[in-house]
Design a protein around this motif. Structure first.
Motif, mmCIF file in Angstrom:
data_model
loop_
_atom_site.group_PDB
_atom_site.id
_atom_site.type_symbol
_atom_site.label_atom_id
_atom_site.label_comp_id
_atom_site.label_asym_id
_atom_site.label_seq_id
_atom_site.Cartn_x
_atom_site.Cartn_y
_atom_site.Cartn_z
ATOM 1 N N ARG A 63 0.845 -1.202 0.000
ATOM 2 C CA ARG A 63 0.000 0.000 0.000
ATOM 3 C C ARG A 63 0.879 1.251 0.000
ATOM 4 N N PRO A 64 0.322 2.369 -0.452
ATOM 5 C CA PRO A 64 1.116 3.608 -0.497
ATOM 6 C C PRO A 64 1.720 4.009 0.849
ATOM 7 N N GLY A 65 1.042 3.812 1.960
ATOM 8 C CA GLY A 65 1.553 4.239 3.262
ATOM 9 C C GLY A 65 2.406 3.225 3.988
ATOM 10 N N ASP A 66 2.633 2.064 3.393
ATOM 11 C CA ASP A 66 3.413 1.013 4.044
ATOM 12 C C ASP A 66 4.882 1.394 4.184
ATOM 13 N N ARG A 67 5.492 0.911 5.265
ATOM 14 C CA ARG A 67 6.953 0.967 5.402
ATOM 15 C C ARG A 67 7.444 -0.357 4.808
ATOM 16 N N VAL A 68 8.265 -0.282 3.781
ATOM 17 C CA VAL A 68 8.730 -1.473 3.076
ATOM 18 C C VAL A 68 10.173 -1.761 3.472
ATOM 19 N N VAL A 69 10.390 -2.981 3.972
ATOM 20 C CA VAL A 69 11.705 -3.431 4.405
ATOM 21 C C VAL A 69 12.094 -4.609 3.520
ATOM 22 N N CYS A 70 13.041 -4.376 2.612
ATOM 23 C CA CYS A 70 13.476 -5.436 1.703
ATOM 24 C C CYS A 70 14.675 -6.172 2.296
ATOM 25 N N LEU A 71 14.592 -7.481 2.308
ATOM 26 C CA LEU A 71 15.712 -8.289 2.764
ATOM 27 C C LEU A 71 16.640 -8.523 1.587
ATOM 28 N N CYS A 72 17.881 -8.098 1.738
ATOM 29 C CA CYS A 72 18.866 -8.296 0.680
ATOM 30 C C CYS A 72 20.260 -8.300 1.296
ATOM 31 N N ILE A 73 21.162 -8.958 0.623
ATOM 32 C CA ILE A 73 22.514 -9.109 1.149
ATOM 33 C C ILE A 73 23.234 -7.767 1.238
ATOM 34 N N GLN A 74 23.023 -6.898 0.251
ATOM 35 C CA GLN A 74 23.732 -5.624 0.206
ATOM 36 C C GLN A 74 23.016 -4.600 1.086
ATOM 37 N N ALA A 75 23.070 -4.820 2.390
ATOM 38 C CA ALA A 75 22.389 -3.917 3.321
ATOM 39 C C ALA A 75 23.012 -4.040 4.700
ATOM 40 N N GLN A 76 22.539 -3.190 5.592
ATOM 41 C CA GLN A 76 22.962 -3.221 6.989
ATOM 42 C C GLN A 76 22.474 -4.515 7.626
ATOM 43 N N ALA A 77 23.320 -5.125 8.454
ATOM 44 C CA ALA A 77 22.961 -6.342 9.179
ATOM 45 C C ALA A 77 22.984 -6.033 10.682
ATOM 46 N N PRO A 78 21.852 -5.637 11.248
ATOM 47 C CA PRO A 78 21.836 -5.291 12.673
ATOM 48 C C PRO A 78 21.886 -6.539 13.548
ATOM 49 N N ASP A 79 22.265 -6.351 14.804
ATOM 50 C CA ASP A 79 22.126 -7.453 15.749
ATOM 51 C C ASP A 79 20.674 -7.462 16.241
ATOM 52 N N SER A 80 20.334 -8.425 17.078
ATOM 53 C CA SER A 80 18.945 -8.577 17.521
ATOM 54 C C SER A 80 18.444 -7.382 18.320
ATOM 55 N N VAL A 81 19.299 -6.786 19.137
ATOM 56 C CA VAL A 81 18.899 -5.627 19.936
ATOM 57 C C VAL A 81 18.612 -4.436 19.023
ATOM 58 N N LYS A 82 19.453 -4.227 18.021
ATOM 59 C CA LYS A 82 19.216 -3.126 17.077
ATOM 60 C C LYS A 82 17.937 -3.367 16.275
ATOM 61 N N ALA A 120 5.929 2.684 16.505
ATOM 62 C CA ALA A 120 5.526 3.979 17.055
ATOM 63 C C ALA A 120 4.821 4.864 16.031
ATOM 64 N N ASP A 121 5.174 4.727 14.755
ATOM 65 C CA ASP A 121 4.534 5.600 13.767
ATOM 66 C C ASP A 121 3.239 5.018 13.198
ATOM 67 N N GLY A 122 2.899 3.799 13.588
ATOM 68 C CA GLY A 122 1.608 3.228 13.223
ATOM 69 C C GLY A 122 1.477 2.715 11.806
ATOM 70 N N ARG A 123 2.510 2.851 11.007
ATOM 71 C CA ARG A 123 2.441 2.355 9.633
ATOM 72 C C ARG A 123 2.567 0.834 9.603
ATOM 73 N N ARG A 124 1.915 0.207 8.640
ATOM 74 C CA ARG A 124 2.095 -1.229 8.436
ATOM 75 C C ARG A 124 3.499 -1.451 7.894
ATOM 76 N N VAL A 125 4.179 -2.456 8.435
ATOM 77 C CA VAL A 125 5.530 -2.795 7.999
ATOM 78 C C VAL A 125 5.444 -4.026 7.101
ATOM 79 N N VAL A 126 6.000 -3.905 5.912
ATOM 80 C CA VAL A 126 6.001 -5.019 4.969
ATOM 81 C C VAL A 126 7.445 -5.462 4.761
#
Length: 160
Positions: free
Chosen positions: A70-89, A99-105
């Protein structure tokens, strides 16, 4: 703050244990927010496809994925060429997203990865490793890490 999240992925799970793992983590996650999995069909390509045929297959999968965003969605793409946070991050990231109430995809590509059109729609690119995982296994890993993030956010015990 409860998360409203969709795991959007390419292909059906072929292994029973992957399906059982996904169902188990979705059940565990249900106490923290709304989590669901939406799968689009993967595009079959010939045995030895040309780069153009691979790109065409990825573009078709990408179009199918984009139809669920949807237009208002926060889109999180899983890909190798990206930041790799630890579990706490990752827990901190999901806290801010809730907190911002947007649907996360969260988007997991097929065996050839994600099309440029899907990557262009991403608000965030996220990696879990420099290793390549089968997309069915990645679905289980993502759900487990989201469950771990929810436990961290709730101040509950988790394995380090």
């Amino acid at each position: 703050m409860r998360v409203n999240a969709v795991i959007l992925c390419v292909g059906k799970l072929k292994e029973k244990w992957q399906d059982e793992g996904c169902r188990e983590y979705l059940k565990r996650l249900s106490r923290y927010g709304k989590y669901e999995v939406v799968a689009v069909d993967d595009v079959r390509e010939p045995e030895h496809p040309s780069p153009a045929l691979l790109r065409q297959a990825m573009d078709k999968e990408g179009a199918a994925l984009l139809r669920h965003i949807r237009p208002g969605d926060r889109v999180v793409c899983l890909c190798i060429q990206a930041q790799a946070p630890d579990s706490v991050k990752l827990a901190g990231m999901t806290e801010r997203w809730a907190a911002d109430g947007r649907r996360v995809v969260f988007v997991i590509g097929g065996s050839n990865g994600l099309s440029q059109s899907v990557l262009s729609r991403a608000d965030v690119r996220l990696s879990f490793s420099n290793l390549t995982f089968p997309h069915g296994l990645m679905r289980v890993i993502l759900l487990e890490q989201l469950y771990r993030a929810e436990r961290i956010r709730a101040g509950e015990k988790y394995h380090k």
